[in-house]
Design an enzyme around this catalytic site. Structure first.
Site, mmCIF file in Angstrom:
data_model
loop_
_atom_site.group_PDB
_atom_site.id
_atom_site.type_symbol
_atom_site.label_atom_id
_atom_site.label_comp_id
_atom_site.label_asym_id
_atom_site.label_seq_id
_atom_site.Cartn_x
_atom_site.Cartn_y
_atom_site.Cartn_z
ATOM 1 C CD GLU A 67 -6.991 -12.136 -1.350
ATOM 2 O OE1 GLU A 67 -5.781 -12.300 -1.515
ATOM 3 O OE2 GLU A 67 -7.607 -11.124 -1.714
ATOM 4 C CD GLN A 72 -4.018 -10.394 1.009
ATOM 5 O OE1 GLN A 72 -2.836 -10.432 1.273
ATOM 6 N NE2 GLN A 72 -4.473 -10.246 -0.217
ATOM 7 C CG HIS A 115 -3.117 -6.159 0.868
ATOM 8 N ND1 HIS A 115 -3.024 -5.887 -0.475
ATOM 9 C CD2 HIS A 115 -2.305 -7.229 1.083
ATOM 10 C CE1 HIS A 115 -2.198 -6.764 -1.042
ATOM 11 N NE2 HIS A 115 -1.749 -7.578 -0.121
ATOM 12 C CG HIS A 139 2.290 -9.820 1.660
ATOM 13 N ND1 HIS A 139 1.654 -11.036 1.735
ATOM 14 C CD2 HIS A 139 1.475 -9.045 0.917
ATOM 15 C CE1 HIS A 139 0.512 -10.991 1.059
ATOM 16 N NE2 HIS A 139 0.380 -9.778 0.551
ATOM 17 C CD GLU A 145 0.363 -8.430 -3.268
ATOM 18 O OE1 GLU A 145 0.076 -8.526 -2.062
ATOM 19 O OE2 GLU A 145 -0.322 -8.933 -4.158
HETATM 20 CO CO CO Z 1 -1.112 -9.415 -0.845
#
Ligand code: CO
Length: 166
Positions: free
Chosen positions: A77, A88, A41, A112, A162
């Site tokens: 989210e 996201q 994502h 991110h 991530e």
């Molecule tokens: Co994330």
């Protein structure tokens, strides 16, 4: 014939870990093949989750595939599916959440990138063994029942990363 100047960039077999100790080789954690298998994502910090969802629907026809509040991270989210990956949209649920602090400092924007991995623990160990600074020393639960770990943005070109295991 003069002595050829040594090119420091040729000496890439010498690597150091976070404490300046040399590593013989890039550690692969015993993993076969690339550690990153897919973009999981792209996370975008927003102030108003419903307004952001509306914008993505009206602009791109994107619809919400999954919505979840992760209280431990202080975020709500919405995941909008794009092929095998997600956008996201991420909004804070309280003023102390890291996303609230991010928004206060930088405003809405790219927060991110989540890279999919087959084994989060092995991928995290491989990253740590190469001297990178991490936020999570151990994998932890993420949304959708995933297992995740974050790598510090200062360690990899200014982007918070991530690692996501489904
Ligand atoms: Co994330």
């Amino acid at each position: 014939m003069g002595v050829q100047a040594k090119n420091p960039f040729e000496n890439d077999d010498i690597r150091e870990d976070a404490d300046g100790q040399p590593l013989d080789e890039a550690y692969d954690g015993g993993l076969e093949g690339p550690i990153l298998t897919e973009i999981d994502h792209v996370a975008i910090a927003v102030t108003d989750l419903d307004a952001a969802i509306d914008d993505y629907r009206e602009t791109f026809g994107a619809t919400v595939d999954h919505r979840e509040t992760v209280e431990s991270d202080g975020v709500e989210e919405a995941l909008l599916k794009v092929a095998e990956s997600y956008i996201q949209l991420l909004a804070p649920t309280n003023d102390d959440s890291p996303v609230a602090k991010y928004l206060a400092k930088k405003g809405p924007g790219l927060h991110h990138i989540g890279y999919r991995v087959a084994d989060c623990a092995a991928a995290l160990e491989a990253v740590k063994a190469q001297g990178h600074r991490v936020i999570d020393e151990k994998p932890r639960p993420g949304s959708r029942g995933t297992t995740v770990a974050f790598i510090h943005p200062k360690s990899l070109h200014g982007v918070l990363i991530e690692l996501v295991q489904e």
